[in-house]
Design an enzyme around this catalytic site. Structure first.
Site, short mmCIF file in Angstrom:
data_model
loop_
_atom_site.label_atom_id
_atom_site.label_comp_id
_atom_site.label_asym_id
_atom_site.label_seq_id
_atom_site.Cartn_x
_atom_site.Cartn_y
_atom_site.Cartn_z
N CYS A 17 0.84 -1.20 0.00
CA CYS A 17 0.00 0.00 0.00
C CYS A 17 0.88 1.25 0.00
CB CYS A 17 -0.98 -0.06 1.16
SG CYS A 17 -2.36 1.10 1.02
N GLU A 33 -2.26 -9.56 3.31
CA GLU A 33 -1.95 -9.96 4.68
C GLU A 33 -3.12 -9.81 5.66
OE1 GLU A 33 -1.67 -5.54 4.92
OE2 GLU A 33 -1.30 -7.03 3.38
N HIS A 83 -3.70 -5.52 -0.23
CA HIS A 83 -3.34 -6.17 1.04
C HIS A 83 -3.67 -7.66 1.01
CE1 HIS A 83 -2.61 -2.41 3.29
NE2 HIS A 83 -3.52 -1.92 2.47
#
Length: 185
Positions: free
Chosen positions: A37, A127, A125
């Site tokens: 990001c 994660e 993202h």
């Protein structure tokens, strides 16, 4: 990783200057660098690409589509050509010179790139977990409220409705990329 600031706000966040210098040093030293990001935006900026507003927010679980180059690249071996991952951004960047364009979404053309064999930029993202999604919803509630109603912004309920399998697939794809990044070294 991510954050509510933008890469060009050095006057408000003076640490961005040092962060960019550290990223530049690591890249020049040939060390593995992974940016997610804001981190990907910082890498793109250090590599000479412009970082600009997308024109609309992309917030929630939306499909990421591998480019042809992404599908063929060993970094993404075994990763599905399309998979839902989490997004929370309103900025994008041009593909850095010499980078391999790995993934896109309809909102954001450059979602992932590999520069050289050691620098990975991920706008999205992989994660995220349910608890980290809750944390960003809580921490960025004002941003989410202001963006509601935009076509690529999910409601809190929709973000919470994501199933565990979707989260597991995103995590598995991230593990593949990170493992392969170190193999490519």
């Amino acid at each position: 990783m991510g954050g509510p600031m933008n890469i060009y706000e050095e006057d408000r966040y003076s640490w961005l200057v040092d962060e960019k210098a550290l990223i530049r040093e690591a890249i020049e030293a040939g060390k593995p660098v992974v940016g997610v990001c804001l981190g990907a935006q910082l890498i793109a900026d250090v590599l000479g690409s412009r970082v600009v507003p997308v024109g609309q927010k992309e917030i929630g679980w939306f499909p990421l589509h591998l480019t042809d180059a992404g599908q063929a690249h060993p970094l993404l071996a075994g990763v599905p050509a399309s998979l839902p991952v989490f997004h929370w951004h309103g900025e994008t960047f041009a593909l850095p010179n010499g980078a391999v364009h790995l993934a896109r979404t309809p909102v954001c053309e450059t979602q992932a790139f590999l520069w050289g064999d050691h620098v990975l930029g991920l706008q999205c993202h992989f994660e995220m977990t349910r608890s980290s999604v809750d944390a960003i919803i809580e921490g960025c509630a004002d941003e989410l409220a202001a963006a509601q109603g935009q076509p690529w912004v999910q409601s809190v309920e929709a973000m919470h409705a994501v199933d565990a399998v979707t989260v597991q697939h995103a995590h598995a794809a991230l593990e593949v990329m990170l493992d392969q990044l170190f193999i490519l070294q």
